[in-house]
Design a protein around this motif. Structure first.
Motif, mmCIF file in Angstrom:
data_model
loop_
_atom_site.group_PDB
_atom_site.id
_atom_site.type_symbol
_atom_site.label_atom_id
_atom_site.label_comp_id
_atom_site.label_asym_id
_atom_site.label_seq_id
_atom_site.Cartn_x
_atom_site.Cartn_y
_atom_site.Cartn_z
ATOM 1 N N GLY A 14 0.824 -1.210 0.000
ATOM 2 C CA GLY A 14 0.000 0.000 0.000
ATOM 3 C C GLY A 14 0.855 1.255 0.000
ATOM 4 N N THR A 15 0.188 2.401 0.159
ATOM 5 C CA THR A 15 0.905 3.672 0.157
ATOM 6 C C THR A 15 1.404 4.009 1.560
ATOM 7 O OG1 THR A 15 -0.664 4.343 -1.526
ATOM 8 C CG2 THR A 15 0.737 6.073 -0.639
ATOM 9 N N SER A 16 0.642 3.566 2.572
ATOM 10 C CA SER A 16 1.060 3.887 3.942
ATOM 11 C C SER A 16 1.918 2.783 4.541
ATOM 12 C CB SER A 16 -0.156 4.136 4.835
ATOM 13 O OG SER A 16 -1.037 3.040 4.821
ATOM 14 N N LYS A 19 1.367 -4.774 3.951
ATOM 15 C CA LYS A 19 0.716 -5.720 4.860
ATOM 16 C C LYS A 19 0.828 -7.100 4.252
ATOM 17 C CE LYS A 19 -1.642 -2.103 4.485
ATOM 18 N NZ LYS A 19 -2.651 -1.196 3.998
ATOM 19 N N GLY A 264 -8.823 3.434 1.255
ATOM 20 C CA GLY A 264 -7.423 3.288 1.662
ATOM 21 C C GLY A 264 -6.854 4.690 1.718
ATOM 22 N N THR A 265 -5.597 4.879 1.340
ATOM 23 C CA THR A 265 -5.068 6.227 1.206
ATOM 24 C C THR A 265 -5.925 6.957 0.173
ATOM 25 O OG1 THR A 265 -2.878 5.372 1.694
ATOM 26 C CG2 THR A 265 -2.987 7.550 0.658
ATOM 27 N N HIS A 306 -6.343 9.332 3.214
ATOM 28 C CA HIS A 306 -5.248 10.316 3.350
ATOM 29 C C HIS A 306 -5.749 11.614 3.995
ATOM 30 C CE1 HIS A 306 -1.475 12.266 2.558
ATOM 31 N NE2 HIS A 306 -2.040 13.174 1.785
ATOM 32 N N LEU A 308 -8.219 11.909 6.163
ATOM 33 C CA LEU A 308 -8.428 11.678 7.590
ATOM 34 C C LEU A 308 -7.088 11.539 8.312
ATOM 35 C CD1 LEU A 308 -10.640 11.338 9.684
ATOM 36 C CD2 LEU A 308 -10.647 8.889 9.221
ATOM 37 N N ASN A 309 -6.155 10.872 7.673
ATOM 38 C CA ASN A 309 -4.807 10.739 8.254
ATOM 39 C C ASN A 309 -4.150 12.096 8.432
ATOM 40 O OD1 ASN A 309 -4.500 8.082 8.657
ATOM 41 N ND2 ASN A 309 -3.027 7.721 7.040
ATOM 42 N N PHE A 321 -6.758 6.344 16.823
ATOM 43 C CA PHE A 321 -7.540 6.541 15.593
ATOM 44 C C PHE A 321 -9.012 6.170 15.795
ATOM 45 C CE2 PHE A 321 -8.448 6.956 11.256
ATOM 46 C CZ PHE A 321 -7.336 7.466 10.617
ATOM 47 N N THR A 322 -9.207 4.965 16.350
ATOM 48 C CA THR A 322 -10.578 4.466 16.502
ATOM 49 C C THR A 322 -11.368 5.356 17.457
ATOM 50 O OG1 THR A 322 -9.669 2.280 16.174
ATOM 51 C CG2 THR A 322 -11.892 2.362 17.069
ATOM 52 N N VAL A 325 -12.460 8.524 15.684
ATOM 53 C CA VAL A 325 -13.597 8.291 14.772
ATOM 54 C C VAL A 325 -14.873 8.068 15.594
ATOM 55 C CG1 VAL A 325 -14.516 6.701 13.011
ATOM 56 C CG2 VAL A 325 -12.114 7.408 12.920
ATOM 57 N N GLY A 405 -10.757 -1.759 2.717
ATOM 58 C CA GLY A 405 -9.806 -0.692 3.025
ATOM 59 C C GLY A 405 -9.872 -0.327 4.507
ATOM 60 N N GLY A 407 -10.758 2.242 6.023
ATOM 61 C CA GLY A 407 -11.990 2.922 6.440
ATOM 62 C C GLY A 407 -13.107 1.954 6.788
ATOM 63 N N LYS A 409 -12.884 -0.468 8.636
ATOM 64 C CA LYS A 409 -12.753 -0.981 10.011
ATOM 65 C C LYS A 409 -13.797 -0.337 10.915
ATOM 66 C CE LYS A 409 -7.727 -1.123 9.981
ATOM 67 N NZ LYS A 409 -6.614 -0.289 10.402
ATOM 68 N N SER A 410 -14.377 0.780 10.451
ATOM 69 C CA SER A 410 -15.271 1.540 11.313
ATOM 70 C C SER A 410 -16.732 1.252 10.968
ATOM 71 C CB SER A 410 -14.966 3.037 11.127
ATOM 72 O OG SER A 410 -16.070 3.810 11.460
HETATM 73 N N1 LIG Z 1 -9.937 2.597 12.898
HETATM 74 C C1 LIG Z 1 -10.123 3.238 11.761
HETATM 75 N N2 LIG Z 1 -11.318 3.765 11.441
HETATM 76 C C2 LIG Z 1 -11.513 4.419 10.280
HETATM 77 N N3 LIG Z 1 -10.552 4.585 9.346
HETATM 78 C C3 LIG Z 1 -9.350 4.083 9.596
HETATM 79 C C4 LIG Z 1 -9.053 3.378 10.790
HETATM 80 N N4 LIG Z 1 -7.763 3.004 10.732
HETATM 81 C C5 LIG Z 1 -7.277 3.469 9.552
HETATM 82 N N5 LIG Z 1 -8.228 4.112 8.876
HETATM 83 C C6 LIG Z 1 -8.089 4.751 7.548
HETATM 84 O O1 LIG Z 1 -7.605 3.762 6.656
HETATM 85 C C7 LIG Z 1 -6.589 4.305 5.813
HETATM 86 C C8 LIG Z 1 -5.553 3.216 5.479
HETATM 87 O O2 LIG Z 1 -6.195 2.219 4.766
HETATM 88 P P1 LIG Z 1 -5.369 1.081 4.002
HETATM 89 O O3 LIG Z 1 -6.384 0.304 3.244
HETATM 90 O O4 LIG Z 1 -4.555 0.373 5.004
HETATM 91 O O5 LIG Z 1 -4.469 2.018 3.085
HETATM 92 P P2 LIG Z 1 -3.283 1.770 2.032
HETATM 93 O O6 LIG Z 1 -3.533 0.420 1.406
HETATM 94 O O7 LIG Z 1 -3.420 2.907 1.081
HETATM 95 O O8 LIG Z 1 -1.977 1.838 2.762
HETATM 96 C C9 LIG Z 1 -5.964 5.430 6.601
HETATM 97 O O9 LIG Z 1 -5.599 6.477 5.709
HETATM 98 C C10 LIG Z 1 -7.062 5.864 7.582
HETATM 99 O O10 LIG Z 1 -7.641 7.081 7.177
#
Ligand SMILES: Nc1ncnc2c1ncn2[C@@H]1O[C@H](COP(=O)(O)OP(=O)(O)O)[C@@H](O)[C@H]1O
Ligand SMILES: O=C(CO)[C@@H](O)[C@H](O)COP(=O)(O)O
Length: 505
Positions: A14-16, A19, A264-265, A306, A308-309, A321-322, A325, A405, A407, A409-410
């Protein structure tokens, strides 16, 4: 005697962070590890990473599967990849990296995109299925050619991010069809590099890597990478695909009545397409799928997670983070009158505009930090609705959105998607869309299953479904009508500010 376990590893570059997930024959996730890396943004519009960070991050994450989770190197039968798309990794004649990779969200190439449009017009969309947009690989090649001639003179080949990591593992340079379409150097109907595009822009065809399918074996681990990583030379390495193609595989998007939303990002709305002939006139991206001989269309919000990050990093650095949110979820719908547009690195769909920037509209002294967080989350989700509108305009209908992604997770954000899209939204039991898809590509490549569809029956498990709530849908509809006007009303101001910033640089 205990039988030896057998695993496949899906690498989600990913960008961040990278995994990695180890999965068994039954599609059970046995262990997961990740490793983060930095994003460098030295000037407005620039976005770069060091390809060696991807390599070291992937190697460390896999090593942790071995050292911390007890997976034996000889049990890893296959590895495949999901990779952030479009990023340019330039290599010299010895396969050494020539400059930092220019990423999918690097928008410095507006001039080169204009040159492509002027030279080829609509023919370019006919050939590639796509408009020339800043994030894609061809404009990046042209940028290096025009701005860094000394580097260009040494460049012998290019790869995309996950292809670079695979190259170091196997010693062989290749690209899969799903990422090849994202370069916009690829003829989507002929399924081959476009000679016409290479000739028009004077890109030697020899720079374009060999094409393989996502499920094809690309090679095995070389002696030197085995020494470096602890992996065995018997582990097979498979092509893999662009992260959105892999996300769609891992989310079970295997027929046209389903779409995927990925936060995701970036943010993505993606639809499976059975053939190369559906014509969105470049309003959406059109790409080869990781499922052989099928396609997908998608629209991309450049800064979804990105945004929200960025907000968290800038204004709530020490918060969980959680927790942040969850607090936002408790603020009123519409964040007490605050609306955010997520154009903080420019935008791609529906507004291909590198110079637009985000805004908060309706700032009021009664709002607190969590109204701002809520506005950011709502604004990102409204930007997805802008993409869904394009499907509506083309008469494309579907009934289910599968959300993946970070997001996803919420719980709050999943319900918000259902309410803003007015569609049923389904989550996965383990949110690992792209990594899961990558592992599935290795499982099919190894012959554990006859097809990705067969594999999905074992590997993909849908979780909770979120139904739209009519009262909330109505309110978000009203709010969206205002959101939708912000682009046109802020565009002129954004462009003036960007011009000024550039003149001060
Ligand atoms: N607990 C959470 N609740 C909501 N959004 C989240 C949570 N944890 C991370 N994120 C969001 O998920 C994004 C990362 O998603 P991910 O799919 O892992 O990205 P990538 O593949 O681009 O690295 C973060 O930029 C963040 O905004
Ligand atoms: O540019 C695109 C797709 O065209 C992006 O979706 C990238 O592929 C990056 O993805 P994430 O890091 O957000 O998963």
């Amino acid at each position: 005697m205990k039988e030896m376990n057998e695993y496949v590893i899906g690498v989600d570059l990913g960008t961040s962070a990278v995994k990695v997930s180890a999965m068994d024959h039954d599609g059970k996730i046995i262990a997961q590890q990740s490793y983060g890396y930095d994003l460098h943004q030295p000037h407005p519009g620039y976005s770069e990473q060091d390809p060696r960070d991807w390599l070291y991050g992937t190697t460390i994450a896999i090593d942790r599967l071995i050292l911390r989770d007890g997976i034996k190197a000889e049990e890893i039968k296959g590895i495949s990849f999901s990779g952030q798309m479009h990023g340019l990794v330039l290599l010299d004649a010895d396969g050494q990296v020539l400059r930092p990779a220019m990423l999918w969200n690097d928008t410095r190439t507006t001039k080169q995109c204009e040159e492509i449009k002027t030279a080829m017009g609509d023919k370019f969309i006919d050939i590639t299925g796509n408009r020339a947009l800043e994030g894609f690989t061809l404009p990046k090649l042209l940028w290096v050619k025009e701005n860094e001639p000394e580097i260009w003179a040494k460049a012998k080949s290019f790869l995309l991010p996950k292809d670079y990591v695979r190259y170091v593992m196997t010693g062989k340079q290749a690209i899969d069809y799903s990422d090849a379409t994202g370069t916009v150097l690829f003829d989507i109907k002929k399924n081959a590099w476009s000679k016409e595009i290479c000739d028009t822009f004077d890109i030697p065809e020899s720079m374009c890597p060999s094409l393989i399918r996502s499920i094809d074996e690309a090679g095995t681990i070389t002696d030197s990478y085995a020494m470096f990583s602890g992996l065995k030379t018997t582990t097979k390495v498979f092509g893999g695909g662009g992260d959105n193609a892999c996300g769609a595989v891992g989310a079970g998007i295997l027929k046209p009545n389903m779409v995927m939303s990925s936060i995701g990002t970036s943010g993505v709305i993606l639809k499976y397409e059975p053939d190369a002939n559906v014509d969105y006139h470049g309003a959406l991206q059109y790409e080869c799928h990781a499922i052989p001989d099928t396609y997908y269309s998608m629209g991309v919000t450049l800064a979804a997670g990105h945004s929200l990050n960025w907000f968290k990093h800038t204004f709530a650095k020490d918060e969980d983070f959680t927790e942040m949110v969850n607090r936002a979820a408790k603020r009123p719908l519409g964040a007490n009158g605050l609306i955010f547009t997520p154009y903080i690195v420019g935008e791609r769909t529906p507004y291909a505009d590198a110079d637009i920037r985000g805004s908060f509209i309706g700032v009021d002294s009664m709002q607190n930090k969590y109204d701002f967080v809520r506005a950011v989350i709502e604004g990102i989700t409204f930007s997805f609705r802008d993409i869904l509108n394009i499907y509506d305009q083309h008469g494309q209908d579907f009934d289910t959105v599968v959300a993946i992604g970070g997001g996803a997770k919420s719980d709050f954000w999943l319900q918000l998607q259902a309410d803003i899209f007015n569609k049923k939204v389904v989550s996965l039991t383990n949110e690992q869309g792209p990594g899961l898809g990558a592992a599935m590509l290795a499982a099919v490549g190894l012959g554990w299953f006859n097809s990705l569809q067969d594999c999905a029956k074992k590997f993909v498990h849908f979780g909770k479904a979120y139904e739209p709530q009519p009262e909330t849908v109505k309110k978000y509809d009203e709010l969206y009508k205002i959101y939708h006007q912000i682009y046109d009303q802020t565009k002129g101001l954004s462009h003036q500010i960007m011009k000024l910033r550039n003149s001060w640089d």
